[in-house]
Design a protein around this motif. Structure first.
Motif, mmCIF file in Angstrom:
data_model
loop_
_atom_site.group_PDB
_atom_site.id
_atom_site.type_symbol
_atom_site.label_atom_id
_atom_site.label_comp_id
_atom_site.label_asym_id
_atom_site.label_seq_id
_atom_site.Cartn_x
_atom_site.Cartn_y
_atom_site.Cartn_z
ATOM 1 N N LEU A 78 0.715 -1.304 0.042
ATOM 2 C CA LEU A 78 -0.026 0.004 -0.172
ATOM 3 C C LEU A 78 0.752 1.034 0.000
ATOM 4 C CD1 LEU A 78 -2.774 -1.104 2.568
ATOM 5 C CD2 LEU A 78 -2.733 -1.172 0.128
ATOM 6 N N LEU A 79 2.046 1.267 0.801
ATOM 7 C CA LEU A 79 2.914 2.375 0.739
ATOM 8 C C LEU A 79 3.770 2.394 -0.391
ATOM 9 C CD1 LEU A 79 3.652 2.839 4.526
ATOM 10 C CD2 LEU A 79 2.036 3.865 3.168
ATOM 11 N N GLY A 80 3.761 1.503 -1.218
ATOM 12 C CA GLY A 80 4.689 1.301 -2.376
ATOM 13 C C GLY A 80 4.624 2.423 -3.343
ATOM 14 N N PRO A 81 3.410 3.019 -4.010
ATOM 15 C CA PRO A 81 3.399 4.243 -4.766
ATOM 16 C C PRO A 81 4.290 5.438 -4.099
ATOM 17 C CG PRO A 81 1.509 3.223 -4.630
ATOM 18 C CD PRO A 81 2.037 2.631 -3.586
ATOM 19 N N ILE A 82 4.014 5.790 -2.923
ATOM 20 C CA ILE A 82 4.553 6.911 -2.126
ATOM 21 C C ILE A 82 6.003 6.526 -2.077
ATOM 22 C CG2 ILE A 82 4.539 8.338 -0.284
ATOM 23 C CD1 ILE A 82 1.813 7.847 -0.251
#
Length: 366
Positions: free
Chosen positions: A268-272
């Protein structure tokens, strides 16, 4: 004669006249008598009549005629009953622990196969894409107004390829995690295929509940009414080893839940985190994200290696029907299961510490 009768009556305290001939009886004594007669009647009525044509059984020893060995009248054998109850509870705990690890313990989570993770990742992209668009517009503006030569122009132009790579990683991060997860799963399947018979441990969706080193925790137990081995899973060592195994497997469930939550959080935090690669000052965040992902995959891979190695050692103690050969083999299987569970508990802190203290896949600019 009358005088002699009077002396006997006075000596025995008997009533001397007709008016005193009715002796007084206590109501309590009458109640006790009624209860006793009622109990006798119930015992006689409830007794099953014996058929006359039925031959009588051969006489046996009095101590073995009615009660099993070790039982006491009326209360039976409380120690044996308590032992059976305790062993059954330990068996239930171990079976539930191994079953709860089925399919999500030795292989990493594939975010594309997990619908909830995929949906949440899409929502994170909705927030990240506008930020990337604004960053691209600002970077284009800086390139346009920058001088053709000089340090500022060189700094702006050097950020451009980093920004493009970070944007692409941010959008395609879920595919990166999926490919790595599938690679680890395929490697585990290949190791099982060349070392352990697949039918003895099951497929990736069954690990570790499809057989192998934890099979004894699914089928083991202890019943004092049954002999210990051969060709059964009954062992007195279950009373201590089974309890210790249940405790270790409970901690493994907790650790597996934590690692699974970290896997989904990283997706979930991958894009940021991957978009942070665009700037040298925020590149450390992307490097930390990659190191955490590598640590999670290393733990899953390490667990698979431990499971395979201990399952190989368990094979000689089982026959063709996957049953222990002797009681000693059952005890050996319990020892292997305890060793595997303990090593799996120790392995994650070691691997995570090694990975986090390493330089990382990205070279951080000072």
């Amino acid at each position: 004669m009358a005088a002699f009768a009077g002396r006997v009556r006075s000596a025995l305290s008997l009533p001397s006249g007709e008016g005193r001939s009715s002796a007084h009886i206590s109501p309590v004594a009458l109640l006790l008598l009624v209860l006793a007669l009622g109990g006798l009647a119930l015992a006689v009525v409830g007794r099953t009549p014996t058929a006359l044509e039925r031959p009588l059984p051969a006489p046996i020893e009095p101590e073995a005629a009615r009660l099993p060995r070790g039982e006491l009248p009326l209360i039976g054998d409380p120690i044996r009953d308590l032992t059976i109850w305790y062993a059954q509870r330990v068996s239930d705990a171990n079976r539930a622990a191994v079953e709860n690890l089925r399919g999500r313990f030795l292989t990493p989570v594939d975010p594309l196969a997990d619908q909830a993770t995929t949906d949440l990742y899409g929502k994170m992209l909705v927030l990240t894409i506008p930020l990337l668009t604004m960053g691209g517009l600002m970077l284009g503006y800086l390139i346009m107004v920058a001088r053709t030569t000089g340090e500022s122009a060189y700094a702006v132009r050097s950020v451009t390829p980093r920004f493009v790579v970070g944007a692409l990683l941010s959008i395609c991060g879920i595919f990166l995690v999926s490919v790595l997860a599938q690679f680890v799963t395929a490697t585990d399947l290949a190791m099982v295929g060349v070392s352990v018979p697949p039918d003895s441990v099951g497929g990736a969706r069954d690990w570790p509940a499809g057989g192998g080193v934890f099979l004894v925790l699914q089928r083991g137990g202890f019943d004092p009414r049954i002999d210990e081995g051969p060709a059964n899973w009954n062992s007195g060592a279950w009373l201590s080893s089974g309890l210790l195994a249940a405790v270790l497997m409970t901690f493994l469930q907790m650790m597996n839940a934590v690692i699974g939550a970290v896997e989904r959080l990283l997706v979930l935090l991958g894009p940021i985190c991957l978009a942070a690669y665009a700037l040298p000052n925020t590149q450390r965040l992307a490097n930390l994200w990659l190191k955490l992902l590598t640590a999670v995959l290393a733990v899953r891979f390490g667990w698979a290696i431990v499971f395979i190695l201990f399952s190989l050692q368990a094979q000689p103690h089982l026959n063709h029907a996957s049953v222990p050969l002797t009681g000693g083999d059952t005890n050996a299987l319990l020892g292997l299961a305890l060793g595997a569970a303990a090593l799996m508990l120790v392995l994650p802190p070691i691997l995570v510490n090694l990975v986090l203290n390493s330089p990382g896949p990205l070279q951080v600019e000072q």
